[in-house]
Design a protein around this motif. Structure first.
Motif, PDB file in Angstrom:
ATOM      1  N   ALA A 104       0.803  -1.222   0.000  1.00 33.37           N
ATOM      2  CA  ALA A 104       0.000   0.000   0.000  1.00 33.37           C
ATOM      3  C   ALA A 104       0.837   1.273   0.000  1.00 33.37           C
ATOM      4  CB  ALA A 104      -0.935  -0.004   1.203  1.00 33.37           C
ATOM      5  N   ASP A 105       2.118   1.187   0.358  1.00 34.13           N
ATOM      6  CA  ASP A 105       2.954   2.378   0.353  1.00 34.13           C
ATOM      7  C   ASP A 105       3.562   2.671  -1.016  1.00 34.13           C
ATOM      8  OD1 ASP A 105       4.637   0.199   0.345  1.00 34.13           O
ATOM      9  OD2 ASP A 105       5.980   0.936   1.917  1.00 34.13           O
ATOM     10  N   ASN A 106       3.285   1.827  -2.003  1.00 31.59           N
ATOM     11  CA  ASN A 106       3.765   2.033  -3.361  1.00 31.59           C
ATOM     12  C   ASN A 106       2.735   2.862  -4.133  1.00 31.59           C
ATOM     13  OD1 ASN A 106       4.219   1.471  -6.280  1.00 31.59           O
ATOM     14  ND2 ASN A 106       5.778   0.048  -5.522  1.00 31.59           N
ATOM     15  N   PHE A 107       3.197   3.863  -4.890  1.00 35.69           N
ATOM     16  CA  PHE A 107       2.279   4.742  -5.620  1.00 35.69           C
ATOM     17  C   PHE A 107       1.382   3.970  -6.580  1.00 35.69           C
ATOM     18  CE2 PHE A 107       1.811   8.304  -8.931  1.00 35.69           C
ATOM     19  CZ  PHE A 107       0.693   8.823  -8.317  1.00 35.69           C
ATOM     20  N   VAL A 108       1.870   2.860  -7.139  1.00 35.65           N
ATOM     21  CA  VAL A 108       1.066   2.063  -8.059  1.00 35.65           C
ATOM     22  C   VAL A 108      -0.227   1.597  -7.389  1.00 35.65           C
ATOM     23  CG1 VAL A 108       1.000  -0.101  -9.383  1.00 35.65           C
ATOM     24  CG2 VAL A 108       3.039   1.350  -9.457  1.00 35.65           C
ATOM     25  N   TRP A 109      -0.179   1.369  -6.083  1.00 30.22           N
ATOM     26  CA  TRP A 109      -1.368   0.932  -5.342  1.00 30.22           C
ATOM     27  C   TRP A 109      -2.527   1.903  -5.552  1.00 30.22           C
ATOM     28  CZ3 TRP A 109      -1.885  -3.266  -1.708  1.00 30.22           C
ATOM     29  CH2 TRP A 109      -3.067  -3.258  -0.977  1.00 30.22           C
ATOM     30  N   GLN A 110      -2.213   3.184  -5.704  1.00 27.92           N
ATOM     31  CA  GLN A 110      -3.266   4.195  -5.792  1.00 27.92           C
ATOM     32  C   GLN A 110      -4.124   4.053  -7.047  1.00 27.92           C
ATOM     33  OE1 GLN A 110      -3.983   6.202  -3.240  1.00 27.92           O
ATOM     34  NE2 GLN A 110      -2.358   5.001  -2.253  1.00 27.92           N
ATOM     35  N   TRP A 111      -3.569   3.426  -8.086  1.00 30.73           N
ATOM     36  CA  TRP A 111      -4.349   3.261  -9.326  1.00 30.73           C
ATOM     37  C   TRP A 111      -5.564   2.358  -9.088  1.00 30.73           C
ATOM     38  CZ3 TRP A 111      -2.815  -1.270 -12.723  1.00 30.73           C
ATOM     39  CH2 TRP A 111      -3.727  -1.451 -13.770  1.00 30.73           C
ATOM     40  N   PRO A 112      -5.400   1.100  -8.641  1.00 31.37           N
ATOM     41  CA  PRO A 112      -6.601   0.294  -8.358  1.00 31.37           C
ATOM     42  C   PRO A 112      -7.378   0.800  -7.137  1.00 31.37           C
ATOM     43  CG  PRO A 112      -4.667  -1.100  -8.704  1.00 31.37           C
ATOM     44  CD  PRO A 112      -4.175   0.296  -8.494  1.00 31.37           C
ATOM     45  N   SER A 113      -6.664   1.406  -6.190  1.00 32.79           N
ATOM     46  CA  SER A 113      -7.331   1.877  -4.984  1.00 32.79           C
ATOM     47  C   SER A 113      -8.381   2.936  -5.298  1.00 32.79           C
ATOM     48  CB  SER A 113      -6.291   2.441  -4.001  1.00 32.79           C
ATOM     49  OG  SER A 113      -6.917   2.972  -2.859  1.00 32.79           O
ATOM     50  N   THR A 114      -8.061   3.876  -6.187  1.00 32.38           N
ATOM     51  CA  THR A 114      -9.038   4.904  -6.536  1.00 32.38           C
ATOM     52  C   THR A 114     -10.203   4.317  -7.324  1.00 32.38           C
ATOM     53  OG1 THR A 114      -7.692   5.484  -8.469  1.00 32.38           O
ATOM     54  CG2 THR A 114      -7.413   6.821  -6.480  1.00 32.38           C
ATOM     55  N   GLU A 157     -25.177  -2.280  -0.511  1.00 36.53           N
ATOM     56  CA  GLU A 157     -24.630  -2.942   0.675  1.00 36.53           C
ATOM     57  C   GLU A 157     -23.368  -3.721   0.322  1.00 36.53           C
ATOM     58  OE1 GLU A 157     -25.936  -6.216   4.116  1.00 36.53           O
ATOM     59  OE2 GLU A 157     -27.259  -5.792   2.408  1.00 36.53           O
ATOM     60  N   ARG A 158     -23.400  -4.430  -0.791  1.00 36.69           N
ATOM     61  CA  ARG A 158     -22.216  -5.178  -1.207  1.00 36.69           C
ATOM     62  C   ARG A 158     -21.085  -4.227  -1.596  1.00 36.69           C
ATOM     63  NH1 ARG A 158     -21.673  -9.726  -6.048  1.00 36.69           N
ATOM     64  NH2 ARG A 158     -19.556 -10.389  -5.508  1.00 36.69           N
ATOM     65  N   ALA A 159     -21.424  -3.100  -2.192  1.00 34.21           N
ATOM     66  CA  ALA A 159     -20.410  -2.104  -2.526  1.00 34.21           C
ATOM     67  C   ALA A 159     -19.686  -1.627  -1.266  1.00 34.21           C
ATOM     68  CB  ALA A 159     -21.055  -0.920  -3.245  1.00 34.21           C
ATOM     69  N   SER A 160     -20.449  -1.374  -0.209  1.00 36.74           N
ATOM     70  CA  SER A 160     -19.844  -0.952   1.054  1.00 36.74           C
ATOM     71  C   SER A 160     -18.953  -2.035   1.630  1.00 36.74           C
ATOM     72  CB  SER A 160     -20.937  -0.577   2.062  1.00 36.74           C
ATOM     73  OG  SER A 160     -21.696   0.517   1.596  1.00 36.74           O
ATOM     74  N   GLN A 161     -19.371  -3.291   1.481  1.00 37.24           N
ATOM     75  CA  GLN A 161     -18.580  -4.403   1.998  1.00 37.24           C
ATOM     76  C   GLN A 161     -17.250  -4.531   1.242  1.00 37.24           C
ATOM     77  OE1 GLN A 161     -21.355  -7.627   1.503  1.00 37.24           O
ATOM     78  NE2 GLN A 161     -22.403  -7.242   3.459  1.00 37.24           N
ATOM     79  N   VAL A 162     -17.286  -4.349  -0.071  1.00 35.63           N
ATOM     80  CA  VAL A 162     -16.057  -4.426  -0.861  1.00 35.63           C
ATOM     81  C   VAL A 162     -15.100  -3.312  -0.461  1.00 35.63           C
ATOM     82  CG1 VAL A 162     -15.088  -4.166  -3.191  1.00 35.63           C
ATOM     83  CG2 VAL A 162     -17.104  -5.601  -2.827  1.00 35.63           C
ATOM     84  N   LYS A 163     -15.625  -2.106  -0.291  1.00 34.93           N
ATOM     85  CA  LYS A 163     -14.779  -0.985   0.111  1.00 34.93           C
ATOM     86  C   LYS A 163     -14.156  -1.238   1.485  1.00 34.93           C
ATOM     87  CE  LYS A 163     -17.101   2.733  -2.420  1.00 34.93           C
ATOM     88  NZ  LYS A 163     -17.763   4.045  -2.312  1.00 34.93           N
ATOM     89  N   LEU A 187     -13.635  -4.156   2.936  1.00 31.38           N
ATOM     90  CA  LEU A 187     -12.667  -5.244   2.815  1.00 31.38           C
ATOM     91  C   LEU A 187     -11.349  -4.718   2.252  1.00 31.38           C
ATOM     92  CD1 LEU A 187     -13.352  -8.731   1.257  1.00 31.38           C
ATOM     93  CD2 LEU A 187     -11.433  -7.383   0.460  1.00 31.38           C
ATOM     94  N   PHE A 188     -11.428  -3.882   1.233  1.00 32.00           N
ATOM     95  CA  PHE A 188     -10.217  -3.367   0.602  1.00 32.00           C
ATOM     96  C   PHE A 188      -9.460  -2.448   1.545  1.00 32.00           C
ATOM     97  CE2 PHE A 188      -7.712  -0.636  -2.173  1.00 32.00           C
ATOM     98  CZ  PHE A 188      -7.134  -1.571  -3.029  1.00 32.00           C
ATOM     99  N   ARG A 189     -10.161  -1.590   2.264  1.00 32.89           N
ATOM    100  CA  ARG A 189      -9.499  -0.674   3.199  1.00 32.89           C
ATOM    101  C   ARG A 189      -8.828  -1.442   4.331  1.00 32.89           C
ATOM    102  NH1 ARG A 189      -8.431   2.183  -0.352  1.00 32.89           N
ATOM    103  NH2 ARG A 189     -10.165   3.151  -1.453  1.00 32.89           N
ATOM    104  N   LEU A 190      -9.454  -2.516   4.793  1.00 31.90           N
ATOM    105  CA  LEU A 190      -8.853  -3.341   5.835  1.00 31.90           C
ATOM    106  C   LEU A 190      -7.575  -3.978   5.309  1.00 31.90           C
ATOM    107  CD1 LEU A 190      -8.979  -4.613   8.633  1.00 31.90           C
ATOM    108  CD2 LEU A 190     -10.382  -6.448   7.667  1.00 31.90           C
ATOM    109  N   ALA A 191      -7.609  -4.506   4.090  1.00 32.80           N
ATOM    110  CA  ALA A 191      -6.409  -5.094   3.487  1.00 32.80           C
ATOM    111  C   ALA A 191      -5.321  -4.046   3.331  1.00 32.80           C
ATOM    112  CB  ALA A 191      -6.754  -5.701   2.133  1.00 32.80           C
TER     113      ALA A 191
END
Length: 273
Positions: free
Chosen positions: A212-222, A240-246, A248-252
């Motif tokens: 997550a500290d690599n700038f490339v991460w920001q491309w899929p993250s956004t 609801e599923r959209a919120s769950q995906v977000k 899950l991704f933020r936790l990862a």
């Protein structure tokens, strides 16, 4: 499923998407400019930006060709083209002509151009082979075409593996196919290019494995920030599923040691014979 407004895309054209595309371009700019250099893009040329969006790459290309060159920027979204025109005025660039057209319905102008560039365009149109042929018709012999397209979108994964996230990636791919696109269109381009009068000079796979500290991460993250909500609004899955995906991704993203494998992209440099 909600129908797309005229001139819109499955990923939208709103302010949030414009900002996401800006981050995406900044992440990819070093690779794009290196590919342009290897393709021979230079001062004084006439280059075509196919699917220019709000114009981030267009401005970079206009600065490369300089005041003796020119850029023809093509897109179907009037909102994106308005952003491009404003960006060109702000940068004092008078060598950009923006043209609105529908890649699935309209003919490309015969430009006799020195080169063309497109990134993540063929994946979203319903007649990609015809578009490629039309681009060829717009180029002079010896002109270079630089293309970035996915060849393995499903490689987008998290490690440790998250099955829910991999299911979400499949939904993304299905959403593009539901509007006539093909996320892994890069595989088809490899055979279409020679058949349509191009010689492939380079074909490079690009897959990153980053923390997550690599700038490339920001491309899929956004994309998770913006695209998930967009796909929910279009009815591809619930809010609801959209919120769950977000979540899950933020936790990862916040978990030390988590890595992300990015979607597989093909960088192709081809030349019109």
């Amino acid at each position: 499923m909600t129908a797309l407004p005229d001139g819109d895309y499955v990923l939208g054209t709103e302010d949030e998407e414009v900002e996401r595309l800006g981050v995406q371009h900044r992440v990819w700019r070093p690779r794009a400019t290196d590919a342009w250099r290897r393709a021979g893009f230079t001062t004084g040329q006439h280059l075509v930006d196919v699917g220019c969006g709000p114009g981030y790459a267009t401005v970079d290309l206009a600065e490369i060709v300089g005041h003796t060159g020119r850029i023809t920027a093509l897109d179907q979204s009037p909102r994106f083209l308005e952003r491009l025109d404003a960006r060109a005025r702000h940068s004092g660039l008078g060598n950009i002509e923006s043209v609105r057209l529908d890649f699935d319905a309209d003919a490309l102008p015969r430009l006799n151009a020195d080169g063309a560039w497109c990134r993540w365009v063929f994946a979203f149109v319903t007649r990609p082979r015809e578009l490629l042929a039309a681009i060829g018709d717009a180029l002079k012999p010896g002109a270079a075409l630089v293309v970035y397209e996915y060849f393995n979108y499903a490689s987008w994964r998290l490690a440790p593996r998250q099955r829910e996230f991999e299911d979400f990636v499949q939904v993304v791919m299905s959403s593009w196919r539901s509007t006539g696109g093909e996320p892994d269109i890069g595989m088809d381009l490899l055979s279409w290019l020679p058949a349509l009068g191009f010689r492939i000079e380079e074909a490079r796979p690009i897959v990153d494995v980053v923390t997550a500290d690599n700038f490339v991460w920001q491309w899929p993250s956004t994309f998770v920030d913006v695209g998930v909500s967009r796909l929910a609004a279009l009815g591809h899955f619930s809010h609801e599923r959209a919120s769950q995906v977000k979540e899950l991704f933020r936790l990862a993203e916040a978990t030390p040691g988590t890595r992300m494998v990015t979607p597989g992209v093909l960088e192709i440099i081809a030349r019109k014979v």
